[in-house]
Design an enzyme around this catalytic site. Structure first.
Site, mmCIF file in Angstrom:
data_model
loop_
_atom_site.group_PDB
_atom_site.id
_atom_site.type_symbol
_atom_site.label_atom_id
_atom_site.label_comp_id
_atom_site.label_asym_id
_atom_site.label_seq_id
_atom_site.Cartn_x
_atom_site.Cartn_y
_atom_site.Cartn_z
ATOM 1 N N LYS A 147 -34.218 7.123 -17.202
ATOM 2 C CA LYS A 147 -34.272 8.322 -16.109
ATOM 3 C C LYS A 147 -35.301 8.062 -14.921
ATOM 4 O O LYS A 147 -36.167 7.258 -15.057
ATOM 5 C CB LYS A 147 -34.717 9.711 -17.006
ATOM 6 C CG LYS A 147 -36.169 9.762 -17.614
ATOM 7 C CD LYS A 147 -36.915 9.750 -16.810
ATOM 8 C CE LYS A 147 -38.628 9.945 -17.557
ATOM 9 N NZ LYS A 147 -39.627 9.769 -16.488
ATOM 10 N N ASP A 172 -40.012 13.902 -23.412
ATOM 11 C CA ASP A 172 -38.641 13.674 -22.683
ATOM 12 C C ASP A 172 -37.715 13.655 -23.498
ATOM 13 O O ASP A 172 -36.412 13.458 -23.191
ATOM 14 C CB ASP A 172 -38.861 12.163 -21.884
ATOM 15 C CG ASP A 172 -39.820 12.263 -20.496
ATOM 16 O OD1 ASP A 172 -39.878 13.396 -19.980
ATOM 17 O OD2 ASP A 172 -40.252 11.320 -20.070
#
Ligand code: C5P
Length: 289
Positions: free
Chosen positions: A11, A138
């Protein structure tokens, strides 16, 4: 038996506001995350465990023991769902560099959780979310992937409409920093926190076309002091591409959004600068919503 393997994408954060310190020691965030095509490959093998093996070009820096985030995620879910994971082996083929700000370990952990949901029918979304959040901040985002807003310490995730595909070039320095994320959060605490305007404006505008100079990452206030040579790398990359680059997560990866039509210049930079270069694209949700 369902197929028990899947890609675990990296990401970047398109915007990242750190809004303040909480009573539990974590920081309140508002961020928009985006998965990109650079990915690890995760496979579960029931009947061969317990154990975790880590192979692949980016295996360095990822533990192959019970401290591995994917392993911890499996244990956390098994405990919550009263399941026996003791015979399941996890195999991770690493392509995402470790500790780079790209969320590779968290993505592997979330991917293991989604694969276990296939193996253990009836596993609820809430159990996955609880296990993900028990492992890190996350991980909840990676249960979805694509473009998503995350708030709280990162665990309150709301998927957003997909963006059209964008080319993203990642510049990953070799520099590492022990306890990086916690240290950079501490450094942020010495300065005023974000007022949240950057992430709020991004969410209202929800631009269809991304320009790096319109994005924001709170960690840029501290990362260039913390990582030796990162400021020089940024200057080299910006001189080469003629456009702004941004920090991925807590760094030290820098990313540039744009068509890789500077191919020759980027290849030269990859040879001369002390970094690895990855040409990727933004990708949509990893898992059906
Ligand atoms: O949760 P995760 O393991 O990714 O975070 C690593 C460290 O970063 C935490 O132990 C905490 O010190 C810091 N952190 C924070 N606020 C957040 C996320 C992480 O202070 N929202």
């Amino acid at each position: 038996m369902p197929e028990l393997h899947a890609a675990a994408p990296a990401k970047i954060n398109l915007v990242l506001d750190v809004l303040g310190r909480r009573d539990d020691g974590y920081h309140e965030l508002r961020t928009v995350l985006q998965t990109v095509s650079l990915a690890d490959h995760v496979r579960l093998e029931p009947g061969s465990g317990p154990g975790v093996s880590v192979t692949g070009p980016a295996a360095a820096g990822t533990p192959a023991d019970a401290t591995n985030l994917a392993w911890r995620a499996m244990s956390a879910l098994a405990t919550r769902c009263d399941r026996d994971a003791s015979d399941i082996a996890i195999h991770i083929e690493k392509h995402i560099p470790a500790a780079a700000g790209l969320g590779g370990g968290a993505s592997d952990a979330a991917t293991v959780l989604r694969l276990l949901q296939r193996l253990w029918p009836g596993t609820s979304e809430q159990a996955l979310l609880d296990a993900a959040t028990a492992v890190g901040s996350d991980e909840a985002f990676f249960l979805f992937g694509g473009t998503a807003r995350a708030e709280g310490r990162g665990e309150r995730v709301a998927p957003l409409a997909d963006l059209p595909p964008h080319d993203v070039v990642l510049f990953v320095p070799r520099a590492t920093l022990e306890g990086k994320t916690a240290r950079l959060f501490q450094e942020l605490a010495r300065r005023p926190y974000d007022d949240g305007v950057a992430s709020a404006a991004f969410l209202v505008a929800h631009p269809r076309t991304l320009h790096a100079d319109e994005l924001h990452n709170a960690f840029e206030r501290v990362a260039f002091d913390a990582f030796p040579g990162l400021g020089t790398l940024r200057a080299e990359v910006e001189a080469c591409t003629g456009a702004a680059v941004r920090l991925a997560g807590a760094g030290p990866t820098l990313f540039w959004i744009g068509p890789p039509d500077e191919g020759e210049a980027i290849a030269r930079l990859a040879r001369s600068a002390d970094c690895s270069v990855y040409t990727t694209q933004t990708v949509g949700p990893t898992w059906a919503r």
